[in-house]
Motif scaffolding. Structure first.
Motif, PDB file in Angstrom:
ATOM      1  N   GLN A  62      53.393  50.749  41.359  1.00 22.29           N
ATOM      2  CA  GLN A  62      53.583  51.597  40.184  1.00 22.29           C
ATOM      3  C   GLN A  62      54.709  52.591  40.391  1.00 22.29           C
ATOM      4  O   GLN A  62      55.409  52.961  39.444  1.00 22.29           O
ATOM      5  N   ARG A  63      54.896  53.014  41.628  1.00 27.02           N
ATOM      6  CA  ARG A  63      56.009  53.927  41.897  1.00 27.02           C
ATOM      7  C   ARG A  63      57.354  53.213  41.724  1.00 27.02           C
ATOM      8  O   ARG A  63      58.316  53.782  41.222  1.00 27.02           O
ATOM      9  N   ARG A  64      57.411  51.928  42.104  1.00 24.86           N
ATOM     10  CA  ARG A  64      58.652  51.154  42.021  1.00 24.86           C
ATOM     11  C   ARG A  64      58.884  50.589  40.625  1.00 24.86           C
ATOM     12  O   ARG A  64      60.009  50.602  40.108  1.00 24.86           O
ATOM     13  N   LEU A  65      57.824  50.037  40.022  1.00 31.77           N
ATOM     14  CA  LEU A  65      57.971  49.283  38.774  1.00 31.77           C
ATOM     15  C   LEU A  65      57.476  50.008  37.546  1.00 31.77           C
ATOM     16  O   LEU A  65      57.641  49.508  36.427  1.00 31.77           O
ATOM     17  N   GLY A  66      56.872  51.155  37.730  1.00 31.33           N
ATOM     18  CA  GLY A  66      56.245  51.834  36.595  1.00 31.33           C
ATOM     19  C   GLY A  66      54.777  51.477  36.532  1.00 31.33           C
ATOM     20  O   GLY A  66      54.338  50.444  37.069  1.00 31.33           O
ATOM     21  N   GLU A  67      53.997  52.308  35.862  1.00 27.54           N
ATOM     22  CA  GLU A  67      52.548  52.148  35.870  1.00 27.54           C
ATOM     23  C   GLU A  67      52.106  50.821  35.278  1.00 27.54           C
ATOM     24  O   GLU A  67      51.289  50.100  35.856  1.00 27.54           O
ATOM     25  N   ARG A  68      52.646  50.437  34.107  1.00 28.90           N
ATOM     26  CA  ARG A  68      52.183  49.229  33.440  1.00 28.90           C
ATOM     27  C   ARG A  68      52.588  47.963  34.197  1.00 28.90           C
ATOM     28  O   ARG A  68      51.757  47.104  34.469  1.00 28.90           O
ATOM     29  N   ASN A 101      47.223  43.184  39.369  1.00 26.80           N
ATOM     30  CA  ASN A 101      46.135  42.402  38.766  1.00 26.80           C
ATOM     31  C   ASN A 101      46.316  40.909  39.035  1.00 26.80           C
ATOM     32  O   ASN A 101      45.355  40.195  39.355  1.00 26.80           O
ATOM     33  N   ALA A 102      47.561  40.421  38.898  1.00 30.65           N
ATOM     34  CA  ALA A 102      47.826  38.998  39.146  1.00 30.65           C
ATOM     35  C   ALA A 102      47.560  38.655  40.608  1.00 30.65           C
ATOM     36  O   ALA A 102      46.925  37.633  40.918  1.00 30.65           O
ATOM     37  N   LEU A 103      48.035  39.491  41.513  1.00 32.53           N
ATOM     38  CA  LEU A 103      47.817  39.270  42.945  1.00 32.53           C
ATOM     39  C   LEU A 103      46.335  39.302  43.276  1.00 32.53           C
ATOM     40  O   LEU A 103      45.834  38.490  44.066  1.00 32.53           O
ATOM     41  N   SER A 104      45.618  40.225  42.652  1.00 32.23           N
ATOM     42  CA  SER A 104      44.179  40.364  42.904  1.00 32.23           C
ATOM     43  C   SER A 104      43.414  39.124  42.477  1.00 32.23           C
ATOM     44  O   SER A 104      42.508  38.657  43.190  1.00 32.23           O
ATOM     45  N   VAL A 105      43.762  38.574  41.311  1.00 25.32           N
ATOM     46  CA  VAL A 105      43.063  37.388  40.807  1.00 25.32           C
ATOM     47  C   VAL A 105      43.261  36.209  41.752  1.00 25.32           C
ATOM     48  O   VAL A 105      42.312  35.493  42.094  1.00 25.32           O
ATOM     49  N   VAL A 106      44.504  36.005  42.204  1.00 22.47           N
ATOM     50  CA  VAL A 106      44.806  34.873  43.088  1.00 22.47           C
ATOM     51  C   VAL A 106      44.061  35.012  44.414  1.00 22.47           C
ATOM     52  O   VAL A 106      43.398  34.069  44.887  1.00 22.47           O
ATOM     53  N   LEU A 107      44.156  36.184  45.049  1.00 24.24           N
ATOM     54  CA  LEU A 107      43.528  36.376  46.362  1.00 24.24           C
ATOM     55  C   LEU A 107      42.002  36.389  46.258  1.00 24.24           C
ATOM     56  O   LEU A 107      41.313  35.879  47.150  1.00 24.24           O
ATOM     57  N   ALA A 108      41.469  36.971  45.175  1.00 24.18           N
ATOM     58  CA  ALA A 108      40.012  36.974  44.996  1.00 24.18           C
ATOM     59  C   ALA A 108      39.495  35.553  44.818  1.00 24.18           C
ATOM     60  O   ALA A 108      38.433  35.200  45.351  1.00 24.18           O
ATOM     61  N   ALA A 109      40.246  34.719  44.092  1.00 22.38           N
ATOM     62  CA  ALA A 109      39.849  33.320  43.921  1.00 22.38           C
ATOM     63  C   ALA A 109      39.843  32.597  45.271  1.00 22.38           C
ATOM     64  O   ALA A 109      38.933  31.813  45.566  1.00 22.38           O
ATOM     65  N   MET A 110      40.859  32.868  46.111  1.00 23.40           N
ATOM     66  CA  MET A 110      40.903  32.265  47.447  1.00 23.40           C
ATOM     67  C   MET A 110      39.713  32.712  48.284  1.00 23.40           C
ATOM     68  O   MET A 110      39.096  31.900  48.993  1.00 23.40           O
ATOM     69  N   LEU A 111      39.387  33.998  48.215  1.00 25.10           N
ATOM     70  CA  LEU A 111      38.270  34.533  48.997  1.00 25.10           C
ATOM     71  C   LEU A 111      36.956  33.895  48.562  1.00 25.10           C
ATOM     72  O   LEU A 111      36.143  33.468  49.401  1.00 25.10           O
ATOM     73  N   ILE A 112      36.751  33.791  47.247  1.00 28.58           N
ATOM     74  CA  ILE A 112      35.517  33.189  46.725  1.00 28.58           C
ATOM     75  C   ILE A 112      35.444  31.718  47.113  1.00 28.58           C
ATOM     76  O   ILE A 112      34.385  31.201  47.482  1.00 28.58           O
TER      77      ILE A 112
END
Length: 502
Positions: free
Chosen positions: A459-465, A472-483
């Motif tokens: 968010q500091r580099r790219l802005g909050e949004r 969020n995209a990274l979280s979905v991919v890694l969470a799917a791998m973990l599950i």
């Protein structure tokens, strides 16, 4: 007392004590949730006494401890002092997922795919974990989570972020720990350095506890607190005593765990090559083997003839594409003699059979013929074995367990009758729990600590949004791998390793 009964009795005893002190902290006698501001003041006082640590130095150490196990490697110190390295867990997760998917797509069974995954196994008491291990697990979780949250609080207060509440919780010991709630507005307004310190501190605490558990293990091994505890009398060792060392036939080995003991007596029996261990023992009946045994008040030695560590030369199973099976040797046959390539041996025990076959492997070539005499149903049968090749060398078709193994197929004691010491169990679970808490919390999955840290930087580099979208995209991919890896751990029955802990 039955482990489940002991677990329930201890839980209701703890709940009763908490209820007597603060009945509002008990929920239906199955959960404890105690939130207080009094603990805030004690933590603030403790942080003041520890405020001599320079913030920049603290931040650097916290980040190194938090990020190394996930992105680089985690040093692993064995009880014997040897140091190994576990790869960064993020690479294990990604690589294991890719390999497991490829294995499944090739048509291989789930168990094989699970063996090539990241090796993530959920800990579910009574299902994947024996009830008897739960007390050690509960203590490790309680300490690990409490220190994790305290270090969050320490970093927050050092950077001027006040605390709102501090508390503890537990549900039948299984889900236990502590929590710290920093002031949300003050946290949001803090800089990236402060947020990084707060988020990294909890993970760093668990990594530090894992290292302390390893060092405690080394110290305990030096002090003789490890060993293989016998549940029954065997090899001249009394039930309840610990084998600490094995000496004989050129071997002088410390014993740390039940599996360690089983491995080393099988090496002594000449079965090392079938276990993937190159170390061998030059023994023969009549040689002496000494077991150093520990009691609570001292040690004693048991001297045994080597014949106590031999196994019958019986074939348990064979690969069907190997020389022995193709030439007529079958499971259940007892090998009596082997002749060929200038060697003739009368076979009396399993280790002698294996060493003879290994010697012939160096002298013979694929296509040569050796004679093997076996006893089958009380009759001696002589077989001409044409040696086949695999990988440029003679291939017999032997694998792990093809010949009887001490503790499994032969011997006066079974592997299931040997136990870890109490010290070993505590060290093991402190290491496993804190390493697990560290790598899971450090994963860049929002809202875990690692995910929040990546979010602050993005968010500091790219802005909050835009930064939040990336996280969020990274979280979905890694969470799917973990599950996915967790599911493989259950379906592939990798939890059997936990169930074998004694």
């Amino acid at each position: 007392m039955d482990p489940l009964v002991a677990f329930l009795v201890s839980w209701f005893a703890v709940v009763g004590i908490v209820y007597a002190v603060n009945k509002n902290a008990v929920r239906y006698f199955v959960a404890i949730y105690w939130k207080t501001e009094r603990l805030n003041r004690r933590i603030e006082g403790l942080v003041k006494r520890l405020s001599f640590v320079p913030l920049r130095a603290y931040l650097a150490v916290a980040l190194v401890l938090a990020l190394a196990p996930i992105f680089i490697a985690m040093p692993f110190v064995r009880p014997d002092g040897q140091v190994q390295a576990l790869p960064g867990f993020l690479y294990m997760l990604i690589g294991g997922t890719v390999t497991a998917v490829q294995t499944l797509l090739s048509g291989a069974p789930v168990a094989e795919a699970a063996s090539r995954s990241a090796g993530v196994t959920p800990i579910i008491p009574g299902v994947t974990l024996p009830w008897g291990q739960l007390p050690y697990l509960a203590v490790a979780i309680a300490v690990g989570v409490a220190l994790h949250e305290f270090m969050h609080a320490y970093a927050a207060l050092r950077y001027g972020i006040p605390l709102r509440h501090v508390g503890v919780f537990s549900f039948f010991y299984i889900i236990s720990g502590a929590f710290v709630e920093p002031d949300e507005e003050a946290y949001k307004k803090s800089g990236v350095e402060a947020k990084a310190a707060v988020l990294a501190s909890g993970v760093a605490a668990n990594v530090a506890l894992a290292f302390l558990a390893m060092l405690a293990g080394v110290a305990g091994a030096w002090a003789g607190l490890y060993g293989a505890v016998f549940g029954v009398s065997a090899f001249g060792v009394d039930a309840g005593d610990r084998v600490l060392e094995i000496r004989g036939c050129g071997l002088a080995e410390r014993v740390y765990t039940p599996d360690d003991f089983i491995t080393k007596i099988n090496v002594l029996a000449g079965m090392g090559p079938l276990m993937g261990i190159n170390k061998t023992a030059a023994c023969k009946p009549g040689d002496e083997v000494t077991l150093v045994v520990g009691k609570w008040w001292g040690t004693y030695e048991v001297k045994l003839d080597y014949s106590n560590f031999t196994t019958p030369p019986r074939i348990n199973w064979l690969f069907e594409d190997g020389s022995l099976y193709k030439s007529g040797v079958r499971p259940g046959d007892v090998v009596k003699a082997v002749e060929g390539c200038g060697v003739r041996e009368e076979i009396r025990w399993g280790g002698q059979l294996l060493s003879t076959l290994l010697s012939l492997k160096k002298l013979c070539r694929p296509g040569d013929v050796i004679r093997v005499a076996v006893e089958r149903n009380g009759t001696t049968v002589a077989l001409n074995v044409t040696l086949v090749g695999k990988g440029g060398e003679v291939y017999y078709g032997l694998g792990p367990g093809s010949l009887p193994m001490l503790g499994y197929d032969a011997g006066p004691i079974k592997a299931s009758e040997i136990y870890n010491t109490e010290f070993t169990k505590f060290v093991f679970w402190f290491l496993v729990v804190n390493y697990g808490l560290a790598v899971v919390n450090a994963l860049p999955i929002y809202p875990l600590d690692g995910g929040q840290l990546v979010a602050a930087l993005a968010q500091r580099r790219l802005g909050e949004r835009r930064g939040q979208r990336l996280v969020n995209a990274l979280s979905v991919v890694l969470a799917a791998m973990l599950i996915f890896n967790l599911a493989l751990g259950v379906l592939g029955e990798q939890y059997r390793v936990l169930q074998m802990i004694r």
